[in-house]
Write an enzyme that holds these catalytic residues in place. Structure first.
Site, PDB file in Angstrom:
ATOM      1  N   HIS A 169       3.548   6.428  -6.882  1.00 54.28           N
ATOM      2  CA  HIS A 169       2.734   7.547  -7.382  1.00 54.28           C
ATOM      3  C   HIS A 169       3.542   8.839  -7.294  1.00 54.28           C
ATOM      4  O   HIS A 169       3.631   9.610  -8.267  1.00 54.28           O
ATOM      5  CB  HIS A 169       1.459   7.647  -6.543  1.00 54.28           C
ATOM      6  CG  HIS A 169       0.414   8.535  -7.129  1.00 54.28           C
ATOM      7  ND1 HIS A 169      -0.825   8.688  -6.553  1.00 54.28           N
ATOM      8  CD2 HIS A 169       0.409   9.347  -8.217  1.00 54.28           C
ATOM      9  CE1 HIS A 169      -1.548   9.530  -7.277  1.00 54.28           C
ATOM     10  NE2 HIS A 169      -0.822   9.947  -8.290  1.00 54.28           N
ATOM     11  N   HIS A 200       0.831  -1.206   0.000  1.00 56.37           N
ATOM     12  CA  HIS A 200       0.000   0.000   0.000  1.00 56.37           C
ATOM     13  C   HIS A 200       0.867   1.258   0.000  1.00 56.37           C
ATOM     14  O   HIS A 200       0.693   2.148  -0.843  1.00 56.37           O
ATOM     15  CB  HIS A 200      -0.901  -0.031   1.238  1.00 56.37           C
ATOM     16  CG  HIS A 200      -1.776   1.156   1.412  1.00 56.37           C
ATOM     17  ND1 HIS A 200      -3.124   1.126   1.174  1.00 56.37           N
ATOM     18  CD2 HIS A 200      -1.509   2.428   1.817  1.00 56.37           C
ATOM     19  CE1 HIS A 200      -3.650   2.313   1.416  1.00 56.37           C
ATOM     20  NE2 HIS A 200      -2.678   3.121   1.820  1.00 56.37           N
ATOM     21  N   GLU A 201       1.791   1.333   0.936  1.00 50.00           N
ATOM     22  CA  GLU A 201       2.582   2.560   1.068  1.00 50.00           C
ATOM     23  C   GLU A 201       3.521   2.757  -0.115  1.00 50.00           C
ATOM     24  O   GLU A 201       3.774   3.891  -0.524  1.00 50.00           O
ATOM     25  CB  GLU A 201       3.353   2.551   2.387  1.00 50.00           C
ATOM     26  CG  GLU A 201       2.474   2.542   3.627  1.00 50.00           C
ATOM     27  CD  GLU A 201       1.417   3.642   3.641  1.00 50.00           C
ATOM     28  OE1 GLU A 201       1.631   4.704   3.002  1.00 50.00           O
ATOM     29  OE2 GLU A 201       0.370   3.436   4.275  1.00 50.00           O
ATOM     30  N   HIS A 248       1.783   4.457  -2.866  1.00 53.36           N
ATOM     31  CA  HIS A 248       1.930   5.911  -2.734  1.00 53.36           C
ATOM     32  C   HIS A 248       3.313   6.358  -3.200  1.00 53.36           C
ATOM     33  O   HIS A 248       3.457   7.383  -3.883  1.00 53.36           O
ATOM     34  CB  HIS A 248       1.767   6.323  -1.266  1.00 53.36           C
ATOM     35  CG  HIS A 248       0.373   6.278  -0.758  1.00 53.36           C
ATOM     36  ND1 HIS A 248      -0.684   6.843  -1.421  1.00 53.36           N
ATOM     37  CD2 HIS A 248      -0.139   5.756   0.392  1.00 53.36           C
ATOM     38  CE1 HIS A 248      -1.792   6.667  -0.724  1.00 53.36           C
ATOM     39  NE2 HIS A 248      -1.491   6.006   0.377  1.00 53.36           N
TER      40      HIS A 248
END
Length: 633
Positions: free
Chosen positions: A425, A418-419, A422
């Site tokens: 991104h 998940h992190e 980010h």
């Protein structure tokens, strides 16, 4: 969770509203390691902040230098309309200060996250709030002045001066929000007091992580402190009596502070409502969404479709009760794994699995991710004074930083993926956008991270070697949907209700918040339908949620869960063209409004379709789980 903010015009306030990152995507966490043990951790797993500043002294010198440069920004007032080159030079100076302030902020906030006990970290946070207020005051005139110049002249400047290209989106956004912008004097006053009005989030963090005398309970013959980290671990304990004891002890302690936390959160809500009224918005939620030009229909449709989907959520709870072989269901029965695998997932394995799961995203993504995780870019393990949860933060031109509290369980692998969603991104936006448009909206931020979680889940299902293992990963996917879609929408409803109460002139106390939250807990968990028992003591949970100090933030987890389910399926099945369509959303950074960015890519988040598709996916997973269970019997 992404916490970068560009500092252009009055956007300075966004940076300092809550300096220290809030708990995101809360994961399981064991009691923190003693300081001596933490100090012995392999330095590969402790981030290297010297990439930002070689020392605390260098950080403070730069802070003072930025502070000394603020009068130069204030002196630009009245010059923007002179000609295109003058406007471009002024905005370049603002960008330069923005870059410097971002670096200062990330250094301070990461330090505060890793050790809340250190007074120096608290002092740095305070100094950054002060600096943010000073910067906001120094630039409060910018938006009114641009708006006074007018759309026609601003557009002519953009056309005439290439140096304004990177600032064009910002300039047009200022024009768009003209009717909600106050006079320069009023904007300056609001900027000056904003750090004080939003400081309640810092007060909450210090109280919850440092000052509360958390109790301990006996578990397996050992004392376990029931702070936020201890609770997150014990709520998953396989022994139901241990879970019940943990819940009763933990929430009883929160009850003692009901009035205090009611005051801190109430102050934050009142500030949001007052800001909306001052700026002429019909509601606090409208003011919040307007910043990124997101239609209020997105928020309202999300809440309506989640409520329509509650029978599916209740079906999941009944399946959980069946699989755990429980005579009834209580709130403390939500978190235990439906299947115990007994497997461990060290952090090195988390990296390998994340890389393997994201292969559908292509060679560029894989190469950038592999490089990033090979650097000292993560703070991995729990420690005394370290906050729970996880987040990503970044500085333009520097490998993103990822904050974790890694346990050797699959939840931690999912959080890792998940992190770094980010992180990639941020890296892709930085690679493809200038500083001024690299920072992306929170509305799309969670799509990159949750898509990675779904890709990981699907990869693990492909690798599952037994029915039990397949049940485990299917159950994990279900729990992710519950926690990310339904739970976050419940939080979003709570925010609507509390802000509406203040807007209608009602008194908002800790007791009132408990009553509102209790009603939502019972509705979402099927108390009236006999699905789950909700003990009134657990209705204190609202005080535990740090995200409420970033008003109208959490709904974006839920919208992103729906969007991510769509994009993960598209990426896995649609080939190179679809993959590039998805990656272009990440590469776009903040160069387009997020709702329109998704809509152009074929996904309209203001319609029921994305949410209904997610709920349908949840039902399909339960169909498969029930088939496996029936085949086993």
């Amino acid at each position: 969770m992404n916490f970068r903010s560009r500092i252009l015009g009055t956007a300075a306030l966004a940076l300092v509203a809550t300096l220290a990152p809030l708990t995101a995507n809360a994961q399981s966490a064991s009691p923190a390691k003693p300081a001596a043990e933490a100090a012995a951790v392999d330095q590969r797993w402790v981030w290297d902040l010297t990439k930002l500043f070689p020392s605390d002294e260098a950080w403070d010198a730069e802070r003072k230098a930025v502070l000394a440069d603020l009068p130069e920004l204030a002196a630009l007032k009245g010059t923007l309309g002179k000609d295109a080159k003058t406007m471009a030079a002024a905005f370049e100076k603002m960008s330069d200060v923005g870059r410097r302030l971002e670096r200062l902020w990330v250094y301070a906030s990461t330090q505060a996250s890793t050790d809340s006990r250190d007074a120096r970290n608290q002092e740095r946070a305070s100094l950054m709030r002060q600096l943010g207020g000073e910067l906001g005051s120094a630039l409060a005139w910018v938006d009114p002045e641009v708006q006074a110049i007018g759309k026609e002249k601003v557009e002519s400047f953009i056309k005439a001066e290439p140096a304004l290209k990177n600032h064009a989106f910002r300039l047009r956004d200022i024009i768009r929000t003209a009717e909600h912008t106050l006079t320069p004097e009023a904007e300056a006053a609001l900027a000056a007091v904003s750090p004080v009005l939003t400081a309640s989030g810092t007060t909450y963090n210090l109280l919850a992580t440092v000052d509360v005398d958390w109790p301990s309970i006996q578990v397996d013959g050992k004392d376990v402190k029931l702070n936020q980290i201890g609770y997150a671990k014990l709520r998953e304990h396989p022994d139901r009596e241990v879970r019940k004891n943990a819940f009763n002890t933990f929430w009883t302690k929160w009850k003692q502070y009901e009035n205090t936390f009611g005051s801190t959160l109430g102050t934050r809500i009142e500030a949001g409502v007052a800001n909306a009224k001052l700026r002429g918005y019909k509601s606090a939620v409208a003011a919040s969404l307007a910043g990124n030009d997101i239609p209020e229909e997105v928020y309202r449709t999300l809440v309506a479709e989640a409520n329509n989907g509650l029978p599916t959520l209740h079906r999941y709870f009944k399946l959980r009760q069946k699989m755990l072989k429980l005579p009834d269901l209580h709130y403390y029965d939500i978190y235990p794994a439906l299947v115990e695998l007994g497997k461990e997932y060290p952090v090195d394995m988390a990296g390998e699995l994340t890389l393997a799961a994201t292969r559908p995203l292509g060679d560029e993504y894989q190469g950038m991710l592999k490089q990033a995780i090979s650097e000292r870019s993560m703070h991995v393990f729990p420690a005394e004074g370290k906050r729970s949860g996880a987040y990503q933060t970044g500085v333009y031109g520097v490998t993103p930083f990822v904050f974790l509290n890694h346990q050797n369980n699959f939840d931690s692998v999912s959080t890792y993926a998940h992190e770094w969603g980010h992180g990639m991104h941020t890296a892709l936006a930085n690679k493809n956008q200038p500083f001024e448009t690299a920072d992306y909206s929170l509305f799309v931020a969670e799509i990159a991270s949750i898509t990675n979680e779904i890709l990981l889940s699907d990869f693990m299902l492909e690798q599952a070697g037994s029915k039990e293992e397949r049940l485990y990963y299917l159950g994990h996917a279900l729990e992710s949907m519950r926690g990310t879609f339904f739970r976050q929408t419940m939080f979003a409803e709570f925010e609507l209700a509390t802000h509406d109460a203040v807007q209608q002139g009602e008194a908002l106390s800790g007791k009132k918040m408990t009553e509102i939250y209790c009603g939502l807990l019972k509705k979402y968990h099927g108390a009236d339908q006999g699905v789950m028992n909700i003990d009134p003591a657990y209705c204190q949970e609202w005080a535990y949620i740090p995200h409420f100090y970033r008003p109208f933030y959490v709904y974006q987890y839920a919208t992103s869960m729906a969007a991510s389910a769509y994009w993960a399926e598209q990426v896995e099945t649609g080939g190179e063209k679809v993959r590039e369509q998805y990656l272009n959303i990440l590469r776009a950074g903040g160069s387009q409004y997020p709702y329109q960015l998704l809509k152009k890519a074929g996904l309209d988040m203001a319609t029921p379709a994305p949410y209904q598709a997610l709920i349908k996916r949840m039902s399909a997973i339960m169909d498969e789980m029930e088939k496996i269970l029936n085949d086993k019997t």
